[in-house]
Design a protein around this motif. Structure first.
Motif, PDB file in Angstrom:
ATOM      1  N   GLY A  38       7.987   5.360  -1.046  1.00  0.00           N
ATOM      2  CA  GLY A  38       7.595   4.229  -1.873  1.00  0.00           C
ATOM      3  C   GLY A  38       8.775   3.421  -2.369  1.00  0.00           C
ATOM      4  O   GLY A  38       8.733   2.189  -2.397  1.00  0.00           O
ATOM      5  N   TYR A  39       9.851   4.112  -2.760  1.00  0.00           N
ATOM      6  CA  TYR A  39      11.061   3.408  -3.199  1.00  0.00           C
ATOM      7  C   TYR A  39      11.652   2.571  -2.067  1.00  0.00           C
ATOM      8  O   TYR A  39      12.072   1.431  -2.261  1.00  0.00           O
ATOM      9  CB  TYR A  39      12.109   4.419  -3.670  1.00  0.00           C
ATOM     10  N   THR A  40      11.695   3.173  -0.882  1.00  0.00           N
ATOM     11  CA  THR A  40      12.287   2.465   0.253  1.00  0.00           C
ATOM     12  C   THR A  40      11.496   1.215   0.599  1.00  0.00           C
ATOM     13  O   THR A  40      12.058   0.129   0.787  1.00  0.00           O
ATOM     14  CB  THR A  40      12.355   3.397   1.475  1.00  0.00           C
ATOM     15  N   GLU A  41      10.184   1.343   0.672  1.00  0.00           N
ATOM     16  CA  GLU A  41       9.356   0.188   1.017  1.00  0.00           C
ATOM     17  C   GLU A  41       9.386  -0.849  -0.096  1.00  0.00           C
ATOM     18  O   GLU A  41       9.421  -2.057   0.164  1.00  0.00           O
ATOM     19  CB  GLU A  41       7.924   0.642   1.278  1.00  0.00           C
ATOM     20  N   GLY A  42       9.406  -0.395  -1.334  1.00  0.00           N
ATOM     21  CA  GLY A  42       9.483  -1.331  -2.445  1.00  0.00           C
ATOM     22  C   GLY A  42      10.803  -2.081  -2.471  1.00  0.00           C
ATOM     23  O   GLY A  42      10.840  -3.282  -2.751  1.00  0.00           O
ATOM     24  N   GLY A  43      11.903  -1.367  -2.175  1.00  0.00           N
ATOM     25  CA  GLY A  43      13.190  -2.040  -2.116  1.00  0.00           C
ATOM     26  C   GLY A  43      13.259  -3.061  -1.001  1.00  0.00           C
ATOM     27  O   GLY A  43      13.867  -4.122  -1.147  1.00  0.00           O
ATOM     28  N   ARG A  44      12.617  -2.745   0.126  1.00  0.00           N
ATOM     29  CA  ARG A  44      12.589  -3.705   1.240  1.00  0.00           C
ATOM     30  C   ARG A  44      11.784  -4.941   0.855  1.00  0.00           C
ATOM     31  O   ARG A  44      12.203  -6.078   1.112  1.00  0.00           O
ATOM     32  CB  ARG A  44      11.976  -3.042   2.476  1.00  0.00           C
ATOM     33  N   LEU A  45      10.636  -4.750   0.217  1.00  0.00           N
ATOM     34  CA  LEU A  45       9.805  -5.886  -0.188  1.00  0.00           C
ATOM     35  C   LEU A  45      10.477  -6.716  -1.276  1.00  0.00           C
ATOM     36  O   LEU A  45      10.270  -7.933  -1.355  1.00  0.00           O
ATOM     37  CB  LEU A  45       8.449  -5.382  -0.685  1.00  0.00           C
ATOM     38  N   ALA A  52       0.832  -1.207   0.000  1.00  0.00           N
ATOM     39  CA  ALA A  52       0.000   0.000   0.000  1.00  0.00           C
ATOM     40  C   ALA A  52       0.869   1.261   0.000  1.00  0.00           C
ATOM     41  O   ALA A  52       0.534   2.259  -0.651  1.00  0.00           O
ATOM     42  CB  ALA A  52      -0.930  -0.003   1.213  1.00  0.00           C
ATOM     43  N   VAL A  53       1.999   1.217   0.722  1.00  0.00           N
ATOM     44  CA  VAL A  53       2.920   2.353   0.716  1.00  0.00           C
ATOM     45  C   VAL A  53       3.522   2.545  -0.674  1.00  0.00           C
ATOM     46  O   VAL A  53       3.636   3.669  -1.173  1.00  0.00           O
ATOM     47  CB  VAL A  53       4.030   2.149   1.771  1.00  0.00           C
ATOM     48  N   VAL A  54       3.911   1.444  -1.318  1.00  0.00           N
ATOM     49  CA  VAL A  54       4.437   1.519  -2.680  1.00  0.00           C
ATOM     50  C   VAL A  54       3.385   2.102  -3.619  1.00  0.00           C
ATOM     51  O   VAL A  54       3.683   2.974  -4.455  1.00  0.00           O
ATOM     52  CB  VAL A  54       4.877   0.121  -3.167  1.00  0.00           C
ATOM     53  N   VAL A  90      14.597  18.873 -10.417  1.00  0.00           N
ATOM     54  CA  VAL A  90      15.027  19.016  -9.026  1.00  0.00           C
ATOM     55  C   VAL A  90      14.497  17.861  -8.176  1.00  0.00           C
ATOM     56  O   VAL A  90      15.116  17.480  -7.182  1.00  0.00           O
ATOM     57  CB  VAL A  90      14.552  20.367  -8.447  1.00  0.00           C
ATOM     58  N   VAL A  91      13.363  17.274  -8.564  1.00  0.00           N
ATOM     59  CA  VAL A  91      12.796  16.149  -7.809  1.00  0.00           C
ATOM     60  C   VAL A  91      13.760  14.973  -7.823  1.00  0.00           C
ATOM     61  O   VAL A  91      14.168  14.454  -6.779  1.00  0.00           O
ATOM     62  CB  VAL A  91      11.431  15.740  -8.390  1.00  0.00           C
ATOM     63  N   VAL A  92      14.138  14.545  -9.008  1.00  0.00           N
ATOM     64  CA  VAL A  92      15.020  13.394  -9.097  1.00  0.00           C
ATOM     65  C   VAL A  92      16.435  13.739  -8.674  1.00  0.00           C
ATOM     66  O   VAL A  92      17.228  12.856  -8.370  1.00  0.00           O
ATOM     67  CB  VAL A  92      15.008  12.806 -10.523  1.00  0.00           C
ATOM     68  N   GLY A  93      16.761  15.018  -8.631  1.00  0.00           N
ATOM     69  CA  GLY A  93      18.064  15.391  -8.105  1.00  0.00           C
ATOM     70  C   GLY A  93      18.161  15.186  -6.604  1.00  0.00           C
ATOM     71  O   GLY A  93      19.208  14.789  -6.089  1.00  0.00           O
ATOM     72  N   LEU A  94      17.084  15.440  -5.905  1.00  0.00           N
ATOM     73  CA  LEU A  94      17.053  15.258  -4.456  1.00  0.00           C
ATOM     74  C   LEU A  94      16.631  13.855  -4.040  1.00  0.00           C
ATOM     75  O   LEU A  94      16.870  13.444  -2.906  1.00  0.00           O
ATOM     76  CB  LEU A  94      16.076  16.255  -3.832  1.00  0.00           C
ATOM     77  N   LEU A  95      16.018  13.116  -4.950  1.00  0.00           N
ATOM     78  CA  LEU A  95      15.445  11.821  -4.594  1.00  0.00           C
ATOM     79  C   LEU A  95      16.450  10.803  -4.056  1.00  0.00           C
ATOM     80  O   LEU A  95      16.142  10.095  -3.092  1.00  0.00           O
ATOM     81  CB  LEU A  95      14.696  11.244  -5.797  1.00  0.00           C
ATOM     82  N   PRO A  96      17.665  10.690  -4.621  1.00  0.00           N
ATOM     83  CA  PRO A  96      18.601   9.704  -4.070  1.00  0.00           C
ATOM     84  C   PRO A  96      18.945   9.930  -2.604  1.00  0.00           C
ATOM     85  O   PRO A  96      18.971   8.988  -1.815  1.00  0.00           O
ATOM     86  CB  PRO A  96      19.847   9.867  -4.965  1.00  0.00           C
ATOM     87  N   LEU A  97      19.214  11.175  -2.245  1.00  0.00           N
ATOM     88  CA  LEU A  97      19.555  11.458  -0.854  1.00  0.00           C
ATOM     89  C   LEU A  97      18.359  11.217   0.058  1.00  0.00           C
ATOM     90  O   LEU A  97      18.486  10.646   1.145  1.00  0.00           O
ATOM     91  CB  LEU A  97      20.052  12.902  -0.718  1.00  0.00           C
ATOM     92  N   THR A  98      17.180  11.640  -0.376  1.00  0.00           N
ATOM     93  CA  THR A  98      15.976  11.434   0.431  1.00  0.00           C
ATOM     94  C   THR A  98      15.673   9.951   0.589  1.00  0.00           C
ATOM     95  O   THR A  98      15.285   9.499   1.671  1.00  0.00           O
ATOM     96  CB  THR A  98      14.779  12.144  -0.226  1.00  0.00           C
ATOM     97  N   THR A  99      15.855   9.183  -0.476  1.00  0.00           N
ATOM     98  CA  THR A  99      15.628   7.743  -0.390  1.00  0.00           C
ATOM     99  C   THR A  99      16.602   7.091   0.574  1.00  0.00           C
ATOM    100  O   THR A  99      16.232   6.196   1.343  1.00  0.00           O
ATOM    101  CB  THR A  99      15.757   7.107  -1.782  1.00  0.00           C
ATOM    102  N   LEU A 144      19.520  -6.301  -5.211  1.00  0.00           N
ATOM    103  CA  LEU A 144      20.839  -6.890  -5.382  1.00  0.00           C
ATOM    104  C   LEU A 144      21.959  -6.054  -4.777  1.00  0.00           C
ATOM    105  O   LEU A 144      22.930  -6.600  -4.242  1.00  0.00           O
ATOM    106  CB  LEU A 144      21.121  -7.123  -6.877  1.00  0.00           C
ATOM    107  N   ILE A 145      21.870  -4.733  -4.870  1.00  0.00           N
ATOM    108  CA  ILE A 145      22.981  -3.894  -4.410  1.00  0.00           C
ATOM    109  C   ILE A 145      22.616  -3.016  -3.216  1.00  0.00           C
ATOM    110  O   ILE A 145      23.468  -2.307  -2.702  1.00  0.00           O
ATOM    111  CB  ILE A 145      23.529  -3.004  -5.550  1.00  0.00           C
ATOM    112  N   GLY A 146      21.369  -3.053  -2.757  1.00  0.00           N
ATOM    113  CA  GLY A 146      20.980  -2.268  -1.601  1.00  0.00           C
ATOM    114  C   GLY A 146      20.304  -0.964  -2.006  1.00  0.00           C
ATOM    115  O   GLY A 146      20.609  -0.382  -3.050  1.00  0.00           O
ATOM    116  N   ILE A 147      19.392  -0.510  -1.154  1.00  0.00           N
ATOM    117  CA  ILE A 147      18.607   0.683  -1.468  1.00  0.00           C
ATOM    118  C   ILE A 147      19.468   1.936  -1.556  1.00  0.00           C
ATOM    119  O   ILE A 147      19.376   2.701  -2.521  1.00  0.00           O
ATOM    120  CB  ILE A 147      17.477   0.873  -0.429  1.00  0.00           C
ATOM    121  N   PRO A 148      20.349   2.223  -0.575  1.00  0.00           N
ATOM    122  CA  PRO A 148      21.097   3.486  -0.643  1.00  0.00           C
ATOM    123  C   PRO A 148      21.977   3.592  -1.875  1.00  0.00           C
ATOM    124  O   PRO A 148      21.997   4.622  -2.545  1.00  0.00           O
ATOM    125  CB  PRO A 148      21.924   3.478   0.647  1.00  0.00           C
TER     126      PRO A 148
END
Length: 321
Positions: free
Chosen positions: A197-204, A104-106, A132-141, A269-273
């Motif tokens: 959503g990315y974080t929860e999806g990567g965990r799942l 549901a979070v994803v 700017v969204v995708v520029g900040l997205l990696p750090l926020t994720t 395979l390589i981790g979320i961060p």
């Protein structure tokens, strides 16, 4: 004699308590680095980033023929139908009940929230500004991942991430003149909800196949998408053009489903961060597509920003969490 017996008894006890070679605890072996797995994960995540970089130009094409709410509703419905067909064809079992909260979070972040907010922003903002969204997205994720999963990346990782994010932010803000608009509020809201959503999806994706994560999230949104399309299509005029249809098909099938399939697999395979840091290249790829597909002028600062971003990506990929 008593003293001698005591000495013999002490020696016997000492021998009995001495660990033998077979009983001695073995030092844990370090797991060998899975280089092929890391390479495959990096390549899959890079393919996902490439598909995402086309999302903004494709959305602009889609807005030529659809209203924002119609585009999002039809996009989500088409992607959900493709995902549902794949699930049925492969006879995939329904996920366990404990996974549905994460799905549901994803769905809220990746399937509905991010596409809706960025589409609303792109009505008035250019693709360069919206980057700017995708520029900040990696750090926020990475921050969301650290909070959600308890991972603690190294100091080098964080320094490189911050430098790369700062370079992208400086580039995009300079191009937009530094003024905040309503579109910026949409973009920052999309940034936060997509990172979750990315974080929860990567965990799942570590317990479910990555394509099933996004497929079930899409199916979960199908009723809302159908209802949204039924409400929005009569009120928003539709003008079908080649650009509008191509843009709709790409954001529905390419970005919304196939891109997320390989993206979640790469993260598993390589981790979320570390996977999220590859997205530092996404704004620059988006600018390239904007020039090629939309005819926007490429800013002079793009090559310098590209070099800085690529160096930061290399540093984060080498840094050990």
């Amino acid at each position: 004699m008593r003293a001698q017996n005591s000495a013999i008894e002490r020696d016997r006890v000492a021998v009995a308590e001495r660990p033998t070679a077979a009983a001695a605890p073995l030092a844990p072996r370090a797991k060998p680095r899975n280089r092929p797995g890391r390479l495959a994960g990096t390549l899959l995540a890079a393919v996902g980033v490439t598909s995402f970089s086309l999302t903004f130009p494709a959305t602009v094409w889609g807005l030529e023929g659809f209203g924002p709410y119609s585009l999002i509703s039809v996009r989500c419905a088409l992607a959900a139908l493709v995902a549902g067909a794949c699930l049925l064809a492969l006879r995939v079992r329904v996920p366990e009940r404990r996974h549905w909260a994460g799905l549901a979070v994803v769905a809220a972040g990746v399937v509905l929230g991010f596409p809706l907010l960025t589409t609303l922003a792109l009505e008035t903002a250019t693709t360069a500004h919206s980057a700017v969204v995708v520029g900040l997205l990696p750090l926020t994720t990475a921050v969301f991942s650290s909070i959600r999963t308890g991972t603690r990346p190294s100091r080098t990782f964080w320094i490189a991430s911050c430098v790369g994010a700062a370079a992208v932010i400086a580039f995009t803000v300079q191009q937009s003149g530094g003024a905040l608009t309503r579109a910026d509020l949409y973009l920052f809201g999309a940034l936060l909800i997509c990172a979750a959503g990315y974080t929860e999806g990567g965990r799942l994706a570590s317990v479910l196949p990555g394509w099933q994560v996004i497929a079930w999230a899409l199916v979960l949104c199908l009723p809302l998408a159908v209802a949204g399309a039924a409400i929005s299509l009569p009120y928003e005029p539709v003008h079908l053009t080649g650009h509008a249809v191509a843009g709709l098909l790409w954001v529905a099938v390419g970005s919304q489903f196939l891109g997320l399939v390989v993206w979640y697999k790469g993260m598993a395979l390589i981790g979320i961060p570390k996977a999220s840091q590859l997205q530092l290249a996404q704004p620059l790829l988006t600018l390239v597509w904007s020039v090629a597909l939309l005819g926007e002028a490429l800013p002079v600062a793009a090559p310098l920003t590209a070099a800085a971003v690529l160096l930061c990506i290399a540093a984060t990929q080498r840094a050990r969490g």
